[in-house]
Design an enzyme around this catalytic site. Structure first.
Site, mmCIF file in Angstrom:
data_model
loop_
_atom_site.group_PDB
_atom_site.id
_atom_site.type_symbol
_atom_site.label_atom_id
_atom_site.label_comp_id
_atom_site.label_asym_id
_atom_site.label_seq_id
_atom_site.Cartn_x
_atom_site.Cartn_y
_atom_site.Cartn_z
ATOM 1 N N THR A 125 0.825 -1.200 0.000
ATOM 2 C CA THR A 125 0.000 0.000 0.000
ATOM 3 C C THR A 125 0.860 1.251 0.000
ATOM 4 O O THR A 125 2.007 1.233 0.477
ATOM 5 C CB THR A 125 -0.912 0.010 1.250
ATOM 6 O OG1 THR A 125 -1.564 1.272 1.365
ATOM 7 C CG2 THR A 125 -0.095 -0.222 2.523
ATOM 8 N N ASP A 126 0.281 2.352 -0.483
ATOM 9 C CA ASP A 126 0.975 3.630 -0.417
ATOM 10 C C ASP A 126 1.085 4.145 1.016
ATOM 11 O O ASP A 126 1.887 5.041 1.307
ATOM 12 C CB ASP A 126 0.285 4.677 -1.294
ATOM 13 C CG ASP A 126 -1.203 4.849 -1.017
ATOM 14 O OD1 ASP A 126 -1.733 4.181 -0.108
ATOM 15 O OD2 ASP A 126 -1.839 5.647 -1.725
ATOM 16 N N GLU A 127 0.304 3.576 1.930
ATOM 17 C CA GLU A 127 0.293 4.081 3.299
ATOM 18 C C GLU A 127 1.614 3.846 4.036
ATOM 19 O O GLU A 127 1.866 4.471 5.069
ATOM 20 C CB GLU A 127 -0.875 3.480 4.080
ATOM 21 C CG GLU A 127 -2.229 3.888 3.521
ATOM 22 C CD GLU A 127 -3.382 3.533 4.440
ATOM 23 O OE1 GLU A 127 -3.217 3.668 5.676
ATOM 24 O OE2 GLU A 127 -4.434 3.131 3.923
ATOM 25 N N TYR A 152 -1.993 -0.308 10.903
ATOM 26 C CA TYR A 152 -2.097 -1.018 9.621
ATOM 27 C C TYR A 152 -0.906 -0.716 8.723
ATOM 28 O O TYR A 152 -0.255 -1.629 8.184
ATOM 29 C CB TYR A 152 -3.397 -0.628 8.911
ATOM 30 C CG TYR A 152 -3.389 -0.931 7.431
ATOM 31 C CD1 TYR A 152 -3.295 -2.241 6.971
ATOM 32 C CD2 TYR A 152 -3.462 0.097 6.485
ATOM 33 C CE1 TYR A 152 -3.268 -2.525 5.609
ATOM 34 C CE2 TYR A 152 -3.441 -0.185 5.124
ATOM 35 C CZ TYR A 152 -3.337 -1.489 4.694
ATOM 36 O OH TYR A 152 -3.307 -1.758 3.345
ATOM 37 N N LYS A 156 2.112 -3.254 7.253
ATOM 38 C CA LYS A 156 2.419 -3.437 5.833
ATOM 39 C C LYS A 156 3.861 -3.044 5.533
ATOM 40 O O LYS A 156 4.530 -3.669 4.698
ATOM 41 C CB LYS A 156 1.445 -2.635 4.973
ATOM 42 C CG LYS A 156 0.018 -3.163 4.987
ATOM 43 C CD LYS A 156 -0.092 -4.596 4.458
ATOM 44 C CE LYS A 156 0.139 -4.674 2.967
ATOM 45 N NZ LYS A 156 -0.089 -6.059 2.449
#
Length: 336
Positions: A125-127, A152, A156
């Site tokens: 993810t970009d997060e 989260y 990741k």
């Protein structure tokens, strides 16, 4: 690699995973897919309905189960790893399932991939990069530093590092893709776009966190699926590719566009308390993916894409209705 004929997809009964399985089976007729999914609340066998039984095998199980992995991984040409706990609010309330699935589960998978010499692609993810200022015009690149803001995102980020470490130390034949926010059919109603749509369909006022100015970089799930296939079959081993469609929109823009498309006044929503640590802006530079693999998004009209998704949820109430009350009950308990 030559495209795989035996493909293991973890989390293949979830939103993005099931759409990828549909893409592969519809466009690559010599591929057999095995889906491994624990069927937690976000996994749904109905997401795979209508697909050919002759080319699809479903295994109900946990990616943390090393003995099970030694049964399903041998004979596979590649693993595409979608399985993850992904709902930010749930991770803030209880981070442990996120660490178990996203960190320990990924470690179990890469260990199995090394044991059985199977090509591995990791969906991220970009997060993991944190956020950008609203006034910033830059985008994240593959070399941006990791600065996760939420449990989260931290889980990741850890899983990305695990994949890279096993590639370097153990020779894992791996690639990673970090994608921006997806929208499309079969997305769980806990997520922003489907929750907004289903609330309006139910005659309820949708909710908006904070001031609504947080920006997300939206991509249609079909464009994401095509990108994953290109990276899996033609990407360079050991490389990371960012997947984005230059689809930046603030949350309030998205909400008001959905209200407009569904015939509601632009102010027919309720403000709710902002999420703790809510990232301000995500934006990805996908030029490496475009340059090396000639990928580009097909769904470039966001308004048209949302119109189609509104129609999908309106036509598939039997799919989302069983999960709706439980989601709203949890959200209400959190003041959302």
């Amino acid at each position: 690699m030559v495209h795989p004929q035996a493909l293991l997809v973890t989390g293949g009964a979830g939103f993005i995973g099931s759409n990828f399985v549909r893409y592969v089976l519809q466009h690559h007729h010599d591929v057999h897919v095995t889906v491994l999914d624990a069927l937690t609340y976000a996994g749904n066998r109905d997401n795979l309905s209508g697909l050919p039984d002759s080319r699809l095998r479903f295994v109900h199980g946990d990616i943390c189960d090393a003995a099970l992995l030694d049964q399903v991984v041998p004979g596979q040409d590649a693993i595409v790893h979608f399985a993850a706990e992904s709902h930010n609010d749930a991770g803030i309330a209880n981070a442990e399932p996120f660490m178990q699935t996203n960190v320990i589960g990924t470690m179990r998978l890469v260990e199995a991939a090394v044991r059985h010499d199977v090509r591995f692609h990791h969906i991220s993810t970009d997060e993991v990069y944190g956020d950008l200022a609203l006034a910033d015009t830059s985008r994240f690149t593959e070399t941006s530093p990791y600065r996760p803001s939420s449990p989260y995102a931290a889980s990741k980020a850890a899983s990305d590092h695990i994949v890279r470490a096993w590639h370097r130390t153990h020779g894992l034949r791996a690639t990673i893709s970090n994608c921006s926010n997806n929208y499309g059919p079969y997305q769980h109603v806990e997520k922003f776009i489907p929750r907004t749509i289903t609330n309006i369909l139910d005659g309820k006022r949708p909710k908006l966190y904070g001031n609504g100015l947080n920006v997300r970089d939206w991509i249609h799930v079909d464009d994401h699926s095509r990108a994953v296939w290109e990276i899996l079959t033609r990407g360079r081993i050991g490389q990371t590719y960012l997947v984005g469609a230059q689809g930046e929109h603030s949350n309030i823009e998205v909400l008001r566009l959905l209200l407009q498309l569904m015939g509601q006044p632009h102010d027919a929503f309720d403000w709710v308390k902002d999420r703790p640590g809510h990232d301000l802006r995500y934006a990805l530079d996908a030029s490496k993916l475009q340059r090396e693999l000639q990928w580009k998004p097909c769904h470039t009209d966001f308004e048209q894409g949302l119109r189609e998704i509104v129609c999908w949820y309106a036509a598939h109430e039997s799919w989302w209705r069983p999960m709706k009350d439980a989601v709203e009950s949890v959200c209400a308990s959190r003041g959302q």
